[in-house]
Design a protein around this motif. Structure first.
Motif, short mmCIF file in Angstrom:
data_model
loop_
_atom_site.label_atom_id
_atom_site.label_comp_id
_atom_site.label_asym_id
_atom_site.label_seq_id
_atom_site.Cartn_x
_atom_site.Cartn_y
_atom_site.Cartn_z
N LEU A 135 -4.10 0.40 -18.22
CA LEU A 135 -4.19 0.76 -16.37
C LEU A 135 -3.66 -0.47 -15.51
CD1 LEU A 135 -5.52 2.25 -14.11
CD2 LEU A 135 -7.36 1.14 -14.58
N HIS A 136 -2.66 0.01 -14.78
CA HIS A 136 -2.05 -0.86 -13.63
C HIS A 136 -2.39 -0.27 -12.35
CE1 HIS A 136 -0.03 -2.66 -17.05
NE2 HIS A 136 0.40 -1.63 -17.50
N GLU A 137 -2.69 -1.08 -11.30
CA GLU A 137 -3.08 -0.59 -10.03
C GLU A 137 -2.16 -1.21 -8.92
OE1 GLU A 137 -7.28 0.88 -9.70
OE2 GLU A 137 -7.72 -0.89 -11.01
N GLN A 138 -1.77 -0.27 -8.12
CA GLN A 138 -1.03 -0.75 -6.90
C GLN A 138 -1.81 -0.53 -5.46
OE1 GLN A 138 1.92 -2.69 -6.68
NE2 GLN A 138 1.40 -2.48 -4.58
N VAL A 139 -2.27 -1.33 -5.00
CA VAL A 139 -2.84 -0.93 -3.72
C VAL A 139 -1.77 -0.81 -2.33
CG1 VAL A 139 -4.45 -1.72 -1.92
CG2 VAL A 139 -4.95 -2.13 -4.13
N HIS A 140 -1.81 0.36 -1.85
CA HIS A 140 -0.74 0.65 -0.76
C HIS A 140 -1.26 1.33 0.21
CE1 HIS A 140 3.34 0.36 0.73
NE2 HIS A 140 3.12 1.84 0.89
N ALA A 141 -1.56 0.93 1.38
CA ALA A 141 -2.36 1.68 2.36
C ALA A 141 -1.44 2.92 2.94
CB ALA A 141 -2.59 0.72 3.44
N ASN A 142 0.05 2.68 3.29
CA ASN A 142 0.57 3.57 3.78
C ASN A 142 1.63 4.52 3.02
OD1 ASN A 142 1.86 5.11 5.84
ND2 ASN A 142 3.22 3.27 6.68
N LEU A 143 0.92 5.79 2.57
CA LEU A 143 1.73 6.33 1.59
C LEU A 143 2.96 7.21 2.43
CD1 LEU A 143 -1.17 8.01 -0.40
CD2 LEU A 143 0.53 5.86 -0.79
N LEU A 144 3.07 6.92 3.71
CA LEU A 144 4.08 7.45 4.59
C LEU A 144 5.36 6.63 4.29
CD1 LEU A 144 2.75 9.35 7.22
CD2 LEU A 144 3.97 10.59 5.70
N ASP A 145 5.24 5.46 3.82
CA ASP A 145 6.11 4.45 3.58
C ASP A 145 6.09 3.90 2.26
OD1 ASP A 145 8.21 2.70 3.62
OD2 ASP A 145 7.66 1.72 5.52
N LEU A 146 6.98 4.16 1.37
CA LEU A 146 6.64 3.56 -0.01
C LEU A 146 7.82 2.53 -0.44
CD1 LEU A 146 6.10 6.80 -2.03
CD2 LEU A 146 4.29 5.12 -1.16
N SER A 147 8.47 2.20 0.88
CA SER A 147 10.06 1.46 0.65
C SER A 147 9.60 -0.01 -0.24
CB SER A 147 10.46 1.10 1.81
OG SER A 147 9.64 0.41 2.78
N ASP A 148 8.34 -0.74 0.29
CA ASP A 148 7.88 -1.80 -0.33
C ASP A 148 7.78 -1.86 -1.89
OD1 ASP A 148 8.28 -2.85 2.03
OD2 ASP A 148 6.22 -2.86 2.70
N ILE A 149 7.17 -0.55 -2.14
CA ILE A 149 6.88 -0.60 -3.64
C ILE A 149 7.76 0.30 -4.43
CG2 ILE A 149 4.55 -1.11 -3.21
CD1 ILE A 149 4.13 1.90 -3.61
N GLU A 150 8.81 0.72 -4.06
CA GLU A 150 9.78 1.75 -4.62
C GLU A 150 10.20 1.05 -6.08
OE1 GLU A 150 13.20 3.44 -2.76
OE2 GLU A 150 12.00 4.57 -1.36
N HIS A 151 10.42 -0.13 -6.15
CA HIS A 151 10.83 -0.68 -7.38
C HIS A 151 9.85 -0.56 -8.59
CE1 HIS A 151 8.26 -3.75 -5.30
NE2 HIS A 151 8.40 -4.54 -6.54
N HIS A 185 6.42 13.41 1.30
CA HIS A 185 7.26 11.99 1.23
C HIS A 185 6.99 11.36 -0.21
CE1 HIS A 185 8.81 8.13 2.65
NE2 HIS A 185 7.83 7.54 2.18
N VAL A 186 5.85 11.35 -0.70
CA VAL A 186 5.58 10.79 -1.98
C VAL A 186 6.48 11.53 -2.91
CG1 VAL A 186 3.82 10.46 -4.09
CG2 VAL A 186 3.45 9.82 -1.59
#
Length: 219
Positions: A44-60, A94-95
């Motif tokens: 299990l790996h977890e990524q906290v990300h609040a704004n699912l309408l903007d995934l640019s910061d975690i796309e990588h 968007h996702v």
């Protein structure tokens, strides 16, 4: 198989995560959401990300996956259609559009519900919005896309609803679970069966894109 999971803290998401962690053919699971699950597991790996309408910061971090189990959703109770659509349709699309660009060989699984309106013209607001979401997901060039339409879901193995009223109903009716499954095989399933069915289809495929409650139980 490497899995991406959205909505891992909801009732369906908890169930899918449990089955993924138990399945030996699932090598890793990355959850994405506003909160962590509170679980610890080598896969299990977890990524906290609040704004699912903007995934640019975690796309990588979102490439290299074989399947996405999208279990994020809200009740339409008390919501306007515009608000419900913003959460149900806009975020999902968007996702999905981001993921299909990063993972063209991915299978995408979307949890809707029994009674979803594929015509997008019915009287029920939630069913119209869900129907449009399904229809537009199926147009994206994923390797495959599957729309899961469970009816009643019986939570097992400690899985809980985040809605207090629903959880109280589940607690009261728990002794009746075996009978409900027997009496309503087309409309009642369990949290365990949903997770297992998703994983099995991700491994082997399935000839139908719309997966109803009876299909879930058979799979």
């Amino acid at each position: 198989m490497n899995v991406l999971l959205f909505g891992a803290t909801g009732m369906v998401g908890q169930s899918v995560l449990r089955e993924c962690l138990l399945d030996p053919q699932v090598q890793s699971v990355l959850t994405v959401g506003r909160n962590t699950t509170g679980q610890k597991h080598p896969k299990l790996h977890e990524q906290v990300h609040a704004n699912l309408l903007d995934l640019s910061d975690i796309e990588h971090k979102l490439s290299g996956f074989d399947a996405c189990f999208f279990c994020l959703g809200v009740s339409s109770a008390g919501m306007t259609e515009d608000r419900y659509r913003a959460i149900t349709y806009d975020i999902t699309m968007h996702v999905a559009e981001t993921l299909v660009r990063l993972n063209p060989n991915m299978s995408f699984f979307y949890v809707t519900g029994m009674g979803t309106d594929s015509t997008e013209k019915g009287r029920s607001m939630w069913a119209r919005v869900k129907g449009k979401t399904e229809n537009d997901l199926l147009k994206l060039p994923f390797k495959a896309a599957y729309m899961f339409r469970p009816g009643g879901i019986l939570p097992l193995h400690g899985v809980k609803s985040k809605t207090k009223l629903y959880q109280s109903i589940y607690t009261i009716t728990k002794p009746l679970y075996p009978m409900l499954e027997k009496w309503f095989p087309n409309s009642i399933t369990t949290s365990e069966k949903i997770g297992r069915a998703m994983i099995k289809i991700a491994k082997q495929g399935y000839p139908k894109s719309i997966i109803e409650g009876r299909d879930i139980n058979l799979i």
